[in-house]
Design a protein around this motif. Structure first.
Motif, mmCIF file in Angstrom:
data_model
loop_
_atom_site.group_PDB
_atom_site.id
_atom_site.type_symbol
_atom_site.label_atom_id
_atom_site.label_comp_id
_atom_site.label_asym_id
_atom_site.label_seq_id
_atom_site.Cartn_x
_atom_site.Cartn_y
_atom_site.Cartn_z
ATOM 1 N N ILE A 140 0.790 -1.263 0.210
ATOM 2 C CA ILE A 140 -0.153 -0.013 -0.209
ATOM 3 C C ILE A 140 0.851 1.765 -0.152
ATOM 4 N N ARG A 141 2.141 0.865 0.196
ATOM 5 C CA ARG A 141 2.682 2.107 0.613
ATOM 6 C C ARG A 141 3.326 3.238 -1.037
ATOM 7 N N GLU A 142 3.012 1.963 -1.581
ATOM 8 C CA GLU A 142 3.053 2.364 -3.459
ATOM 9 C C GLU A 142 1.596 3.382 -3.779
ATOM 10 N N VAL A 143 1.269 3.448 -3.499
ATOM 11 C CA VAL A 143 -0.522 3.662 -3.609
ATOM 12 C C VAL A 143 -0.560 4.991 -2.673
ATOM 13 N N MET A 144 -0.377 4.641 -1.333
ATOM 14 C CA MET A 144 -0.542 6.000 -0.125
ATOM 15 C C MET A 144 -0.021 7.419 -0.723
ATOM 16 N N THR A 145 -0.960 8.595 -0.212
ATOM 17 C CA THR A 145 -0.169 9.407 0.058
ATOM 18 C C THR A 145 0.617 9.610 0.861
ATOM 19 N N GLU A 146 2.329 9.878 0.796
ATOM 20 C CA GLU A 146 2.653 10.205 1.871
ATOM 21 C C GLU A 146 3.070 11.705 2.834
ATOM 22 N N ASP A 147 2.263 12.508 2.032
ATOM 23 C CA ASP A 147 2.325 14.005 2.387
ATOM 24 C C ASP A 147 0.874 14.524 3.348
ATOM 25 N N VAL A 148 1.154 14.192 4.812
ATOM 26 C CA VAL A 148 -0.151 13.981 5.183
ATOM 27 C C VAL A 148 -0.262 15.403 6.388
ATOM 28 N N VAL A 149 -1.451 15.819 6.291
ATOM 29 C CA VAL A 149 -1.513 16.580 6.996
ATOM 30 C C VAL A 149 -2.571 16.089 8.620
ATOM 31 N N THR A 150 -1.385 16.618 9.417
ATOM 32 C CA THR A 150 -2.036 15.839 10.829
ATOM 33 C C THR A 150 -1.627 17.118 12.017
ATOM 34 N N ARG A 176 -10.134 14.181 6.107
ATOM 35 C CA ARG A 176 -10.173 13.588 7.713
ATOM 36 C C ARG A 176 -8.328 14.003 8.000
ATOM 37 N N VAL A 177 -8.273 14.342 9.328
ATOM 38 C CA VAL A 177 -6.199 14.661 9.382
ATOM 39 C C VAL A 177 -6.601 13.877 10.835
ATOM 40 N N PRO A 178 -5.391 13.299 10.655
ATOM 41 C CA PRO A 178 -4.883 12.445 11.407
ATOM 42 C C PRO A 178 -4.222 13.085 12.945
ATOM 43 N N VAL A 179 -4.375 13.137 14.340
ATOM 44 C CA VAL A 179 -4.030 13.472 14.964
ATOM 45 C C VAL A 179 -2.972 12.679 15.746
ATOM 46 N N VAL A 180 -1.791 13.661 15.654
ATOM 47 C CA VAL A 180 0.091 12.628 15.845
ATOM 48 C C VAL A 180 0.440 13.825 17.559
ATOM 49 N N GLU A 185 -9.711 25.187 9.449
ATOM 50 C CA GLU A 185 -8.804 25.427 8.071
ATOM 51 C C GLU A 185 -8.846 24.592 7.209
ATOM 52 N N LEU A 186 -8.133 23.613 7.813
ATOM 53 C CA LEU A 186 -7.158 22.350 7.171
ATOM 54 C C LEU A 186 -8.376 21.481 6.787
ATOM 55 N N LEU A 187 -9.882 21.111 7.058
ATOM 56 C CA LEU A 187 -10.756 20.367 6.224
ATOM 57 C C LEU A 187 -11.353 21.190 5.822
ATOM 58 N N GLY A 188 -11.769 22.889 5.646
ATOM 59 C CA GLY A 188 -12.156 23.235 5.208
ATOM 60 C C GLY A 188 -11.522 23.537 4.156
ATOM 61 N N ASP A 189 -10.193 23.640 3.625
ATOM 62 C CA ASP A 189 -9.323 24.823 2.384
ATOM 63 C C ASP A 189 -9.282 23.700 1.252
ATOM 64 N N ASP A 210 4.797 12.985 18.392
ATOM 65 C CA ASP A 210 5.650 12.646 18.405
ATOM 66 C C ASP A 210 5.754 11.248 16.866
ATOM 67 N N GLY A 211 4.816 11.576 16.409
ATOM 68 C CA GLY A 211 4.810 10.888 14.801
ATOM 69 C C GLY A 211 3.831 9.220 15.507
ATOM 70 N N TYR A 212 3.239 9.068 16.328
ATOM 71 C CA TYR A 212 1.757 7.808 16.590
ATOM 72 C C TYR A 212 0.936 8.605 16.569
ATOM 73 N N VAL A 213 -0.255 7.424 15.508
ATOM 74 C CA VAL A 213 -1.021 8.322 15.632
ATOM 75 C C VAL A 213 -1.923 8.375 16.968
ATOM 76 N N GLU A 214 -3.089 9.103 17.450
ATOM 77 C CA GLU A 214 -4.155 9.463 18.941
ATOM 78 C C GLU A 214 -4.865 9.156 18.666
ATOM 79 N N GLY A 215 -5.442 9.459 16.942
ATOM 80 C CA GLY A 215 -6.732 10.019 16.703
ATOM 81 C C GLY A 215 -6.828 10.391 15.912
ATOM 82 N N ILE A 216 -8.582 10.597 15.117
ATOM 83 C CA ILE A 216 -8.053 11.402 13.808
ATOM 84 C C ILE A 216 -9.336 11.806 13.898
ATOM 85 N N ILE A 217 -10.016 13.107 12.905
ATOM 86 C CA ILE A 217 -10.706 13.963 13.116
ATOM 87 C C ILE A 217 -11.193 13.822 11.637
#
Length: 164
Positions: free
Chosen positions: A102-112, A135-139, A124-128, A141-148
């Motif tokens: 999946i790393r070959e098709v995923m989006t790497e530049d993630v907005v968090t 969706r925007v991951p809540v991160v 601002e982010l979700l309306g841009d 130190d690099g670890y996903v705590e949640g998602i909005i």
């Protein structure tokens, strides 16, 4: 109100080395449209969405864009013509891409966002329109705590108004 108050805490992720076919199967059984992608240590490395997966089956190189600009148009209008053959192309694409990681098709530049980021920051982010994200991951130190998701923001705003 901050991101921690809005986020969904139980986040389903996929591993960066999972095969496209497995992720497609998981996605077809869920009521959401994307997954955060994590590495072996559990750190966020990307996001994969339906849009990323659809691009496998309708790549832009098979779409011919024809600019047409006749007066009185000030700008040319572009028409897309699909030059693929038929369902055979979709089946061939599936065979060709099913075992890719999946790393070959995923989006790497993630907005968090950070857990402490405000509702206004998330809005601002979700309306841009340039980001065009759902969706925007809540991160931390690099670890996903949640998602909005956009749905989470609407629910939060609705609950906030009901409390007033």
């Amino acid at each position: 109100m901050d991101a921690r108050d809005m986020m969904t805490r139980d986040v389903e992720t996929v591993q960066s080395d999972e095969e496209v076919s497995d992720v497609l199967t998981k996605l077809s059984r869920r009521d959401f449209t994307g997954f955060p992608v994590v590495d072996d240590e559990g750190k966020l490395v990307g996001v994969v969405t339906q849009r990323d997966l659809v691009d496998i089956f309708q790549p832009s190189e098979r779409t011919l864009w024809i600019p047409v600009g006749f007066p009185p148009f000030l700008e040319p209008v572009e028409y897309a013509v699909d030059i693929s053959w038929n369902d055979l192309d979709v089946n061939l694409d599936l065979l060709r891409n099913a075992s890719k990681p999946i790393r070959e098709v995923m989006t790497e530049d993630v907005v968090t966002v950070d857990p402490e980021d405000s509702l206004d920051t998330v809005l601002e982010l979700l309306g841009d329109p340039d980001l065009d994200i759902n969706r925007v991951p809540v991160v931390t130190d690099g670890y996903v705590e949640g998602i909005i998701t956009r749905q989470d923001v609407l629910r939060t705003l609705s609950e906030e108004r009901a409390d007033q």
